[in-house]
Enzyme design. Sequence first.
Site, PDB file in Angstrom:
ATOM      1  N   CYS A 155     -25.071 -15.210   1.479  1.00 32.74           N
ATOM      2  CA  CYS A 155     -24.860 -14.340   0.225  1.00 32.74           C
ATOM      3  C   CYS A 155     -25.196 -13.091   0.701  1.00 32.74           C
ATOM      4  O   CYS A 155     -26.056 -12.205   0.177  1.00 32.74           O
ATOM      5  CB  CYS A 155     -25.884 -14.804  -0.779  1.00 32.74           C
ATOM      6  SG  CYS A 155     -25.773 -16.430  -1.305  1.00 32.74           S
TER       7      CYS A 155
ATOM      8  N   CYS B 126      -7.268 -17.410  -1.712  1.00 35.83           N
ATOM      9  CA  CYS B 126      -8.615 -17.149  -1.408  1.00 35.83           C
ATOM     10  C   CYS B 126      -8.695 -16.055  -0.503  1.00 35.83           C
ATOM     11  O   CYS B 126      -9.787 -15.647  -0.002  1.00 35.83           O
ATOM     12  CB  CYS B 126      -9.403 -18.338  -1.024  1.00 35.83           C
ATOM     13  SG  CYS B 126      -8.934 -19.028   0.499  1.00 35.83           S
TER      14      CYS B 126
ATOM     15  N   GLN C 166     -12.027 -26.791  -5.523  1.00 38.38           N
ATOM     16  CA  GLN C 166     -12.729 -25.480  -5.650  1.00 38.38           C
ATOM     17  C   GLN C 166     -14.207 -25.887  -6.097  1.00 38.38           C
ATOM     18  O   GLN C 166     -14.743 -26.475  -6.796  1.00 38.38           O
ATOM     19  CB  GLN C 166     -12.105 -24.793  -7.044  1.00 38.38           C
ATOM     20  CG  GLN C 166     -10.649 -24.250  -6.776  1.00 38.38           C
ATOM     21  CD  GLN C 166     -10.296 -23.327  -5.781  1.00 38.38           C
ATOM     22  OE1 GLN C 166     -11.326 -22.713  -5.232  1.00 38.38           O
ATOM     23  NE2 GLN C 166      -9.112 -23.012  -5.693  1.00 38.38           N
TER      24      GLN C 166
END
EC number: 2.1.1.190
Length: 450
Positions: free
Chosen positions: A88, A408, A281
């Site tokens: 992240c 994506c 997804q």
Amino acid sequence: MADALVNPVVPGDMCELSVDALVSDGRGLGRFRGVAVFVDGALPGQTVRARIAAVRKRLAEAELVEVVAPSPDERAAPCPHAGRCGGCPWQALDYGRQLVWKERIVRDALERVAKVPEPPLLPILPSPLAWGYRNKMEFAFGLSEDGERAIGLRERGSRRIVEVTGCLLQTPLTMRVLAAARVLMNGPFRDVEGRFLVVREPRAGGCFVELIAAPGVEAAVGERFAAALREAAEGVTGVALSVRAAAGDVAYGERTLYADGQLEERIGHIRLRLGHNAFFQVNTPAAELLYAEAERFAALDTFDGPVLWDVYGGVGSIGLYMARHAGRVVGIEAMPGAVRCARANARALGVEGYRVEQGDARSVLGRLAKVGPKPDVVVVDPPRAGLDATVVRQLTDAIPARLVCVSCNPATLARDVARLAPAYRLAAARPVDLFPQTPHVETAALLERV
């Protein structure tokens, strides 16, 4: 300005610079001695000290050493593993600003790569959930910082494993499953050479766990592991054991030795059965926004009994989602397991006029060009590498009125938009944030025949 042929920056240089932007891989961008410098872990608005790690002809790559001055958009990273885990990289950036930068990254790609001077870009759609949104996570086996066997996520810029205990993108159940598997793989199953542990927790319910191991493990291990994991982690509804001989960070088993339980997901008005290793997804609520936008772009209800081609169709999710407005749907998918799921899903949903052609996109499109039916609309959801050049030619030869591209990767989407011109023009594009706290962004794009 630095001479274009002589880069004045050398590896090992220490530099202090202002970070002005973010690029598509999540790194911060600044300038030093007139050279563009990409700094891993830096955020726009920061002043940083960085060490030059690599030099190219007109740019340099650097490692963050110290934040000299914070960004006004910066916040304290809430994850206990921030700074070590590589999952992240944007969690210290305010979510509203993440959306601004993702929209800008898509716009920049369409302007620079596709050469669309004023892209018809619609405002980005935020994810309904900024945390706890993932329905799937691939945990890797490896060595910890202490050299011990570990299961977790890769450390930023390293092959070492961070044994995550509180990943904020996951649900509490997924973290309990990981903790239980960690105990089992270091206890009664320590002789099993694990490669990956894939935990899937669809919004439709259930929790399916796949252990991907090196060759040499027996199928009976899967049955024992399933029983032990169910006892240790309440809520596990399915378990599979697969083997993978190939190297590389691809969490995909080449052969399944054991599997029990079902895996299903609900998206919008349809419910789908998934294979335990099928693509889907990872953010279901945001994927519903993406599919709705793709359906709106397709505008199938403006045709009379339209024919829809669903290229790279997987388990049939987009094609079956749109089938209510189509006369006929032809899915194209290479993976046999996904094809079986797509056919079963069509039967379960009672969708008539739906068929799936198995094979790679190039070969199937070549067959369809000879036997038909010609499409009114084509939707493509290719891998991150984008469309093959042959597929681009085949799509333009099929002359659908509309092409809906789901991507994506803004860079390969922009490249494909350029390849499809001048036969098709970009009529609209909508970024959708399926991956909060990361630089990744999904985009639905509408191309209309000129």
